[in-house]
Design an enzyme around this catalytic site. Sequence first.
Site, short mmCIF file in Angstrom:
data_model
loop_
_atom_site.label_atom_id
_atom_site.label_comp_id
_atom_site.label_asym_id
_atom_site.label_seq_id
_atom_site.Cartn_x
_atom_site.Cartn_y
_atom_site.Cartn_z
N ASP A 106 -33.96 -15.60 6.76
CA ASP A 106 -34.34 -16.96 6.35
C ASP A 106 -34.70 -16.94 4.87
OD1 ASP A 106 -35.79 -19.69 6.53
OD2 ASP A 106 -35.12 -19.35 8.59
N HIS A 150 -39.77 -22.48 4.51
CA HIS A 150 -38.96 -22.60 5.73
C HIS A 150 -39.08 -21.35 6.60
CE1 HIS A 150 -35.12 -22.71 8.07
NE2 HIS A 150 -35.30 -24.03 8.04
N SER A 301 -33.73 -26.13 13.05
CA SER A 301 -34.23 -24.82 12.64
C SER A 301 -35.42 -24.40 13.48
CB SER A 301 -34.68 -24.85 11.18
OG SER A 301 -33.61 -24.67 10.30
#
Length: 340
Positions: A106, A150, A301
């Site tokens: 990620d 994220h 996600s």
Amino acid sequence: MDIQAVGAALIRPGQILTERGATSAAEQWTQAVAEAEGVFRIMLTPGVDPCEIALRLREEGFRASPNHVLTGQPLWFGGPASRPFPSPPVDRPSGKGPQVTVGVLDTGVAAHPWWAESDWYGRLGPEAADRPTDGNNGNGNGGLARQAGHGTFVAGLIQRRAPASVLRVGRVLGADGIGDEAGLLRALHRLREDPPQVLNLSLGCHTFDDEPSSLVASALGALPDTVTVACAGNTASDRPFWPAALPGVVGVGALGVTEESATPYSGFGPWVDAWARGEWLASAFLEWGEFAGYARWSGTSFAAALVSGAFAAEPSAREAADLRGSREIPDLGVLVPAGL
């Protein structure tokens, strides 16, 4: 690095990825060749179409692909993604369970009180850090880049679902949420030496021809004992989103807060294997500006992260990638409860 739109897919212009044997077959179109961690990237001579050359090499029996651009998948509002919202502190994940290793490829993971004293975080180097920006790419949200945090948010959701999980972190997306197939392939190659039991991929793309990348399929196939979970994408369509649509990968769509129906933005279709809440979730985040280390965010996600956490928490389900014991949602498929 430049990005080129081809149909409804994004690629790095002038590049193809292939296996070693194809480099000679592509010699007449080649300007330079770079090899790193098992990935051969051919820089084509100006004016050559990478999609056309990839197809030609496939016809000759080689694995080849344009270098597709990958993006993280928080909620889209016309592009590229919504911002996270500050959240009050969330209780530290606690509880016993198996120490399952979960790979998280990620934006990286930032320092956070939830894992500050954990062995897995102590082993991470600076290359795995989740950064507020990658230079001058803030989006006006206190200077944060569009998808900064994220990976930290994903890691927090996995830990909330499986507190004893041990995370293996690789940074394949920038703080803007953008990476490419070459970077993913290199990270998957590194995992071969010590494969995780679960692998979370909260990222993906469409391909130029809607066919899967044989290179990514092969790289994931080299991790036969790993359960790979990937997000279905925030595309609001049934067009296959890769790698979620690959056979053997658990593709995850996003449900609303009540966990009863799909969100308007989630990808869907027969290639989506499971559904989990993706809306207005709370998790770990960066300490930056108005954010005190916690945020709320939405997207497929984060639905994928909850499913990865569910596999990490249930050894029997992980061993068979078995979701059949979960409740079915009419016209969608298997529900994996958030369990938060």
